[in-house]
Scaffold this active site. Structure first.
Site, short mmCIF file in Angstrom:
data_model
loop_
_atom_site.label_atom_id
_atom_site.label_comp_id
_atom_site.label_asym_id
_atom_site.label_seq_id
_atom_site.Cartn_x
_atom_site.Cartn_y
_atom_site.Cartn_z
N ASP A 69 0.84 -1.20 0.00
CA ASP A 69 0.00 0.00 0.00
C ASP A 69 0.87 1.25 0.00
OD1 ASP A 69 -2.20 -1.63 0.13
OD2 ASP A 69 -2.61 -1.26 2.25
N ARG A 70 0.36 2.31 -0.55
CA ARG A 70 1.14 3.55 -0.67
C ARG A 70 1.77 4.02 0.65
NH1 ARG A 70 -0.48 8.87 -4.22
NH2 ARG A 70 1.43 10.02 -3.83
#
Length: 232
Positions: A69-70
């Site tokens: 995830d970012r």
């Protein structure tokens, strides 16, 4: 510690590299793959690095076999050949790749345990809901953890993923009343969108796609806020 970097903007530390693999320490806040924002992403930055380093003409092959995830940092593996991409993808499907994370969560977590929930992703809002029993299209999701450090406000847990679902660690710990520090999407009490999430992929164990050797790939221990709330 990593001694080499991609030389891109942002710069990415390299943990390991050979003819088949490129293993990086993904910075928090960096996309794994390009999206509608047009912001920098791991895949394109690492392609730039390969193209420049090896003076490759045309498009560069680089396989994205898994994502982080970012807001998450840590070990991320990319495949430099289609053969490596295929064999790594097979390992992921067979769940023979072991992924270990560190998370700093709110509250006092149990000394050790296993979280089992049924997760359902809403593609429209890019959020995931957790249920305690089977429901609709929700998929069974499992992880095991041990608590490494703890005080009256926070706990640092080491998490071994058994399944690999979107936002799994974030959602499951929030469901159990221990949301991750900085994770405004899933109930972090601070509600501060400027924070990175206190989640780091610290270790990945896999079989080398051609040599068949067991590889244990590690990222440096997390530093800075909020990890410096504890000593390691």
């Amino acid at each position: 510690m990593s001694t080499s970097f991609t030389g891109t903007n942002p710069d990415i530390p390299i943990i390991y590299e050979d003819n088949h693999l490129l293993v990086i320490d993904k910075p928090a806040g960096l996309l794994s793959q390009e999206d509608h924002t047009g912001d920098p992403d791991v895949l394109n930055l690492c392609k730039q690095y390969i193209k420049k380093k090896y003076n490759k003409p045309g498009d560069v092959f680089l396989g994205l076999v898994h994502r982080l995830d970012r807001p998450v940092s840590g070990v991320m593996v990319l495949a430099r050949t289609s053969k490596a991409a295929s064999r790594l993808s097979y390992q992921i499907r067979k769940r023979t790749i072991n992924k270990t994370y560190w998370a700093l969560v709110h509250g006092e977590s149990p000394v050790y345990g296993e979280h089992i929930h049924f997760l359902e992703k809403d593609e429209r809002t890019n959020t995931v809901k957790a249920y305690t029993s089977p429901k609709g299209n929700a998929k069974e999701s499992r992880l095991k953890f041990i608590t490494l450090k703890q005080n009256e406000k926070y706990s640092v847990v080491e998490v071994d993923l058994i399944t690999g679902r979107p936002h799994q660690i974030r959602v499951q710990f929030a469901k159990e009343g221990n949301p991750l520090w900085g994770d405004y999407k899933y109930g972090n009490p601070d509600k501060n969108k400027e924070h990175d999430i206190a989640l780091r992929a610290v270790k990945l164990e896999l079989e080398h796609p051609t040599k068949k050797d067991l590889m244990i790939l590690k990222a440096p221990k997390p530093a800075g806020i909020p990890w410096n709330f504890f000593e390691y």
